[in-house]
Enzyme design. Structure first.
Site, PDB file in Angstrom:
ATOM      1  N   TYR A  10      -0.968   7.379   3.568  1.00  0.00           N
ATOM      2  CA  TYR A  10      -0.392   6.551   4.619  1.00  0.00           C
ATOM      3  C   TYR A  10       1.136   6.659   4.540  1.00  0.00           C
ATOM      4  CZ  TYR A  10      -5.240   5.161   4.923  1.00  0.00           C
ATOM      5  OH  TYR A  10      -6.606   5.194   5.057  1.00  0.00           O
ATOM      6  N   HIS A  63       0.846  -1.197   0.000  1.00  0.00           N
ATOM      7  CA  HIS A  63       0.000   0.000   0.000  1.00  0.00           C
ATOM      8  C   HIS A  63       0.881   1.247   0.000  1.00  0.00           C
ATOM      9  CE1 HIS A  63      -3.305   2.580   0.361  1.00  0.00           C
ATOM     10  NE2 HIS A  63      -3.975   2.020   1.355  1.00  0.00           N
ATOM     11  N   TYR A 109     -28.507 -23.230 -10.380  1.00  0.00           N
ATOM     12  CA  TYR A 109     -29.885 -23.391 -10.849  1.00  0.00           C
ATOM     13  C   TYR A 109     -30.664 -22.087 -10.775  1.00  0.00           C
ATOM     14  CZ  TYR A 109     -31.280 -23.723  -5.908  1.00  0.00           C
ATOM     15  OH  TYR A 109     -31.493 -23.478  -4.581  1.00  0.00           O
ATOM     16  N   ARG A 145     -16.740  -0.211  -3.864  1.00  0.00           N
ATOM     17  CA  ARG A 145     -18.083  -0.007  -3.316  1.00  0.00           C
ATOM     18  C   ARG A 145     -19.188  -0.669  -4.123  1.00  0.00           C
ATOM     19  NH1 ARG A 145     -17.000   6.258  -1.881  1.00  0.00           N
ATOM     20  NH2 ARG A 145     -15.392   5.889  -3.442  1.00  0.00           N
TER      21      ARG A 145
END
Length: 395
Positions: free
Chosen positions: A213, A208, A386, A358
């Protein structure tokens, strides 16, 4: 004739084998969205991936719970090419909130292993995003009112760190400035977490590097005014993420894909922050460092950002990187709402995969709806088939 309801292999309970993954095209794919993609040793059966989404639902020691097993497992059963586990902290102070996922200690592996085992029992792929929240750590869950999480609330407001001592805003704790030694130690913590992710059985690791951050705030001149080896020039500001990338790549199998989520721009006036030109330059270095795919997001690094939010608003960033940097795959993310749009992004060469967040929360059967929009015939879980087209003899 003996009919046997064959079970999935390598799982400690019975669940029917899904010989064709849900969401995989049956026969020859007609669209790019449902054309499989192989990255290193992993084949993804379609190119609509579930983005990592923080849910602030772990226990206060960073362990995921049965909520996550159901939340992630249910999305995986409905056929995306990949499900990415939310931002998972490599150290306790690296969590966004007291209820964030963690992978800094061995006990956190057990609940993650359950989730991976279930995903694989459904013949699905699953990845994990490794993160450190930096100066945006120790906050309360946004759905409880976004503010500093105090020690009484399980937070660590006096143990928050960033590239300098500037707060993100008044709703965030005052950070301490990381030392060079602390940066070096965090590289090691990313490696330890990555090794645990491999041991657990994840198919993909994502680093990340976005949304303000620690990595994102370290690379941006808007939030990094250091004058040591981790600050100043572009090359010094990207040193920390490049050390993480090189070290993680060495620590994981060659067959394992490595992704990197990037903030393409800080959305600040020209010359005041991280910009798309910086991301293009970083992308080439990430490629050379062993990253296989860049997951292109934006913003989140500065309170003065002015984001122009609209459908597919971040796709042009992925397209620009793809046009200028060869040899690395690009993922588009942000306000991608349906299969027609996702497929157009891929068919026009703007990106190689789409990440959707989202919309999967609103519509867990987005993959099936996308297939129907595009005229693709896709597999569905044998237990649910099904309800789609009758009892088809697919397997």
């Amino acid at each position: 004739m003996t009919i046997v309801n064959e079970g999935a292999e390598n799982v400690g309970y019975f669940t029917p084998a899904q010989k064709i993954p849900a969401g995989a095209a049956i026969g020859v794919p007609q669209t790019k969205l449902f054309t499989p993609l192989k990255i290193r040793g992993v084949e993804f059966h379609n190119r609509m991936f579930v983005s990592p989404m923080c849910t602030y639902s772990a226990d206060q020691e960073g362990h995921l719970t049965d909520f996550h097993l159901v939340h992630l497992g249910a999305m995986g059963m409905r056929g995306p090419g990949l499900v990415m586990v939310e931002a998972t902290a490599v150290s306790p102070e690296g969590r966004i909130s007291p209820n964030d996922s963690g992978l800094w200690m061995e006990s956190q592996m057990k609940p993650l292993r359950r989730i991976v085992e279930f995903a694989h029992s459904q013949n699905q792929k699953i990845g994990i995003q490794l993160a450190h929240a930096g100066r945006k750590a120790s906050t309360t869950a946004p759905y409880r009112g976004y503010t500093v999480a105090t020690e009484a609330q399980g937070g660590w407001e006096n143990d928050v760190y960033g590239p300098n001592e500037d707060r993100w805003d008044e709703n965030h704790a005052q950070p301490h400035k990381l030392t060079e030694k602390q940066y070096d130690e965090l590289v090691d913590k990313f490696v330890v977490a990555a090794k645990r992710a491999v041991e657990i059985g994840f198919d993909v690791i994502e680093i990340h590097g976005a949304h303000g951050y620690l990595i994102s705030s370290t690379v941006s001149p808007a939030t990094n005014d250091r004058n040591d080896k981790y600050g100043g020039t572009f090359e010094k500001r990207i040193l920390f993420p490049m050390e993480v990338v090189h070290s993680v790549r060495k620590a994981i199998p060659d067959s394992m894909p490595l992704f990197y989520r990037v903030t393409a721009t800080d959305w600040l006036p020209k010359g005041q922050g991280w910009e798309i030109e910086d991301t293009v330059a970083l992308a080439a270095r990430l490629r050379d460092g062993g990253v296989d795919l860049i997951d292109v997001s934006s913003g989140g690094n500065h309170k003065d950002q002015r984001i122009e939010v609209k459908d597919c608003y971040q796709v042009p960033f992925a397209e620009k990187i793809k046009d200028q940097v060869n040899g690395i795959l690009l993922g588009a993310v942000g306000m991608i709402r349906d299969g027609l749009t996702a497929n157009e992004i891929l068919e026009s060469g703007k990106a190689d995969v789409t990440f959707v967040a989202r919309e999967f929360l609103r519509n867990p059967s987005l993959v099936l709806d996308s297939a129907n929009q595009l005229g693709e015939n896709v597999a569905w879980p044998v237990q649910y088939d099904y309800a789609v087209k009758g009892h088809r003899k697919l397997r």
